[in-house]
Enzyme design. Structure first.
Site, PDB file in Angstrom:
ATOM      1  N   HIS A  11      44.374  34.037  44.280  1.00 58.76           N
ATOM      2  CA  HIS A  11      44.914  34.913  43.235  1.00 58.76           C
ATOM      3  C   HIS A  11      45.396  36.228  43.847  1.00 58.76           C
ATOM      4  O   HIS A  11      46.541  36.648  43.636  1.00 58.76           O
ATOM      5  CB  HIS A  11      43.826  35.174  42.178  1.00 58.76           C
ATOM      6  CG  HIS A  11      44.275  36.022  41.053  1.00 58.76           C
ATOM      7  ND1 HIS A  11      44.616  35.509  39.826  1.00 58.76           N
ATOM      8  CD2 HIS A  11      44.443  37.366  40.947  1.00 58.76           C
ATOM      9  CE1 HIS A  11      44.977  36.494  39.016  1.00 58.76           C
ATOM     10  NE2 HIS A  11      44.878  37.635  39.684  1.00 58.76           N
ATOM     11  N   GLU A  12      44.537  36.868  44.623  1.00 58.56           N
ATOM     12  CA  GLU A  12      44.896  38.160  45.226  1.00 58.56           C
ATOM     13  C   GLU A  12      45.984  38.000  46.288  1.00 58.56           C
ATOM     14  O   GLU A  12      46.867  38.840  46.402  1.00 58.56           O
ATOM     15  CB  GLU A  12      43.657  38.850  45.793  1.00 58.56           C
ATOM     16  CG  GLU A  12      42.586  39.163  44.760  1.00 58.56           C
ATOM     17  CD  GLU A  12      43.081  39.932  43.540  1.00 58.56           C
ATOM     18  OE1 GLU A  12      44.078  40.676  43.634  1.00 58.56           O
ATOM     19  OE2 GLU A  12      42.454  39.794  42.474  1.00 58.56           O
ATOM     20  N   HIS A  15      49.350  37.954  44.562  1.00 56.41           N
ATOM     21  CA  HIS A  15      49.858  39.303  44.268  1.00 56.41           C
ATOM     22  C   HIS A  15      50.464  39.933  45.526  1.00 56.41           C
ATOM     23  O   HIS A  15      51.534  40.537  45.485  1.00 56.41           O
ATOM     24  CB  HIS A  15      48.737  40.214  43.759  1.00 56.41           C
ATOM     25  CG  HIS A  15      48.281  39.939  42.375  1.00 56.41           C
ATOM     26  ND1 HIS A  15      49.121  39.940  41.283  1.00 56.41           N
ATOM     27  CD2 HIS A  15      47.044  39.675  41.892  1.00 56.41           C
ATOM     28  CE1 HIS A  15      48.426  39.695  40.190  1.00 56.41           C
ATOM     29  NE2 HIS A  15      47.160  39.523  40.535  1.00 56.41           N
ATOM     30  N   ASP A  89      46.531  40.692  34.178  1.00 53.37           N
ATOM     31  CA  ASP A  89      47.874  40.587  34.745  1.00 53.37           C
ATOM     32  C   ASP A  89      48.862  40.128  33.678  1.00 53.37           C
ATOM     33  O   ASP A  89      49.981  40.624  33.596  1.00 53.37           O
ATOM     34  CB  ASP A  89      47.890  39.585  35.899  1.00 53.37           C
ATOM     35  CG  ASP A  89      46.931  39.948  37.013  1.00 53.37           C
ATOM     36  OD1 ASP A  89      46.647  41.144  37.190  1.00 53.37           O
ATOM     37  OD2 ASP A  89      46.470  39.029  37.705  1.00 53.37           O
TER      38      ASP A  89
END
Length: 162
Positions: A11-12, A15, A89
């Site tokens: 997930h990170e 980004h 988000d």
């Protein structure tokens, strides 16, 4: 759990990869999978000078960055494996697309709700395409996060610019 940690890393990393590729003027200073005091992991951008005007391209880049974690989760495990970690988000992306469709008149029709959905859908597809095309970088960054838990700007750049 190890599986949850892996999802957070992807997930990170999603980004971070979308930031580097679709919002290159933003300086990515840190990415971590360690929870903050609010319980969420995260990525950090350096404070950019306050702007009063944003182009459609810049806003689309911001949308893609907001959607990058969710898209990475989908690439990792399919649509059924998207987690609640993307809720914040998604809220941010909906706010940007809503303002683009309404307040900033960047839509193609007068129906704001339809435009907001279209803008979001296009940004999400762009984000998925970006991460699919750059899957090697996504995997490398996620692996590094699993190993080190926190990466600084220089480390991120080394991984993403090679």
């Amino acid at each position: 759990t190890p599986e949850e940690k892996r999802r957070v890393a992807y997930h990170e990393a999603g980004h971070a990869v979308t930031t580097r590729l679709l919002l290159p003027e933003a300086e990515l200073t840190r990415v971590t999978i360690l929870p903050s005091s609010r319980g969420a992991a995260g990525y950090s951008l350096s404070a950019q000078p306050e702007k009063t005007l944003y182009t459609r391209a810049e806003l689309t880049g911001m949308l893609c960055v907001a959607l990058g974690g969710r898209a990475a989760e989908e690439l990792l495990g399919g649509r059924e494996q998207i987690t609640t970690g993307a809720a914040n988000d998604w809220q941010k992306a909906r706010e940007i697309s809503g303002r683009m469709a309404g307040e900033w008149a960047m839509g193609e029709t007068d129906d704001e709700e339809t435009e907001k959905k279209r803008i979001l859908r296009q940004a999400y597809e762009k984000t998925l395409d970006c991460l699919k095309t750059n899957r090697t970088a996504l995997d490398a960054l996620a692996s590094a996060l699993l190993e080190k838990e926190t990466l600084r700007g220089e480390e991120i750049n080394e991984l993403l610019l090679t």
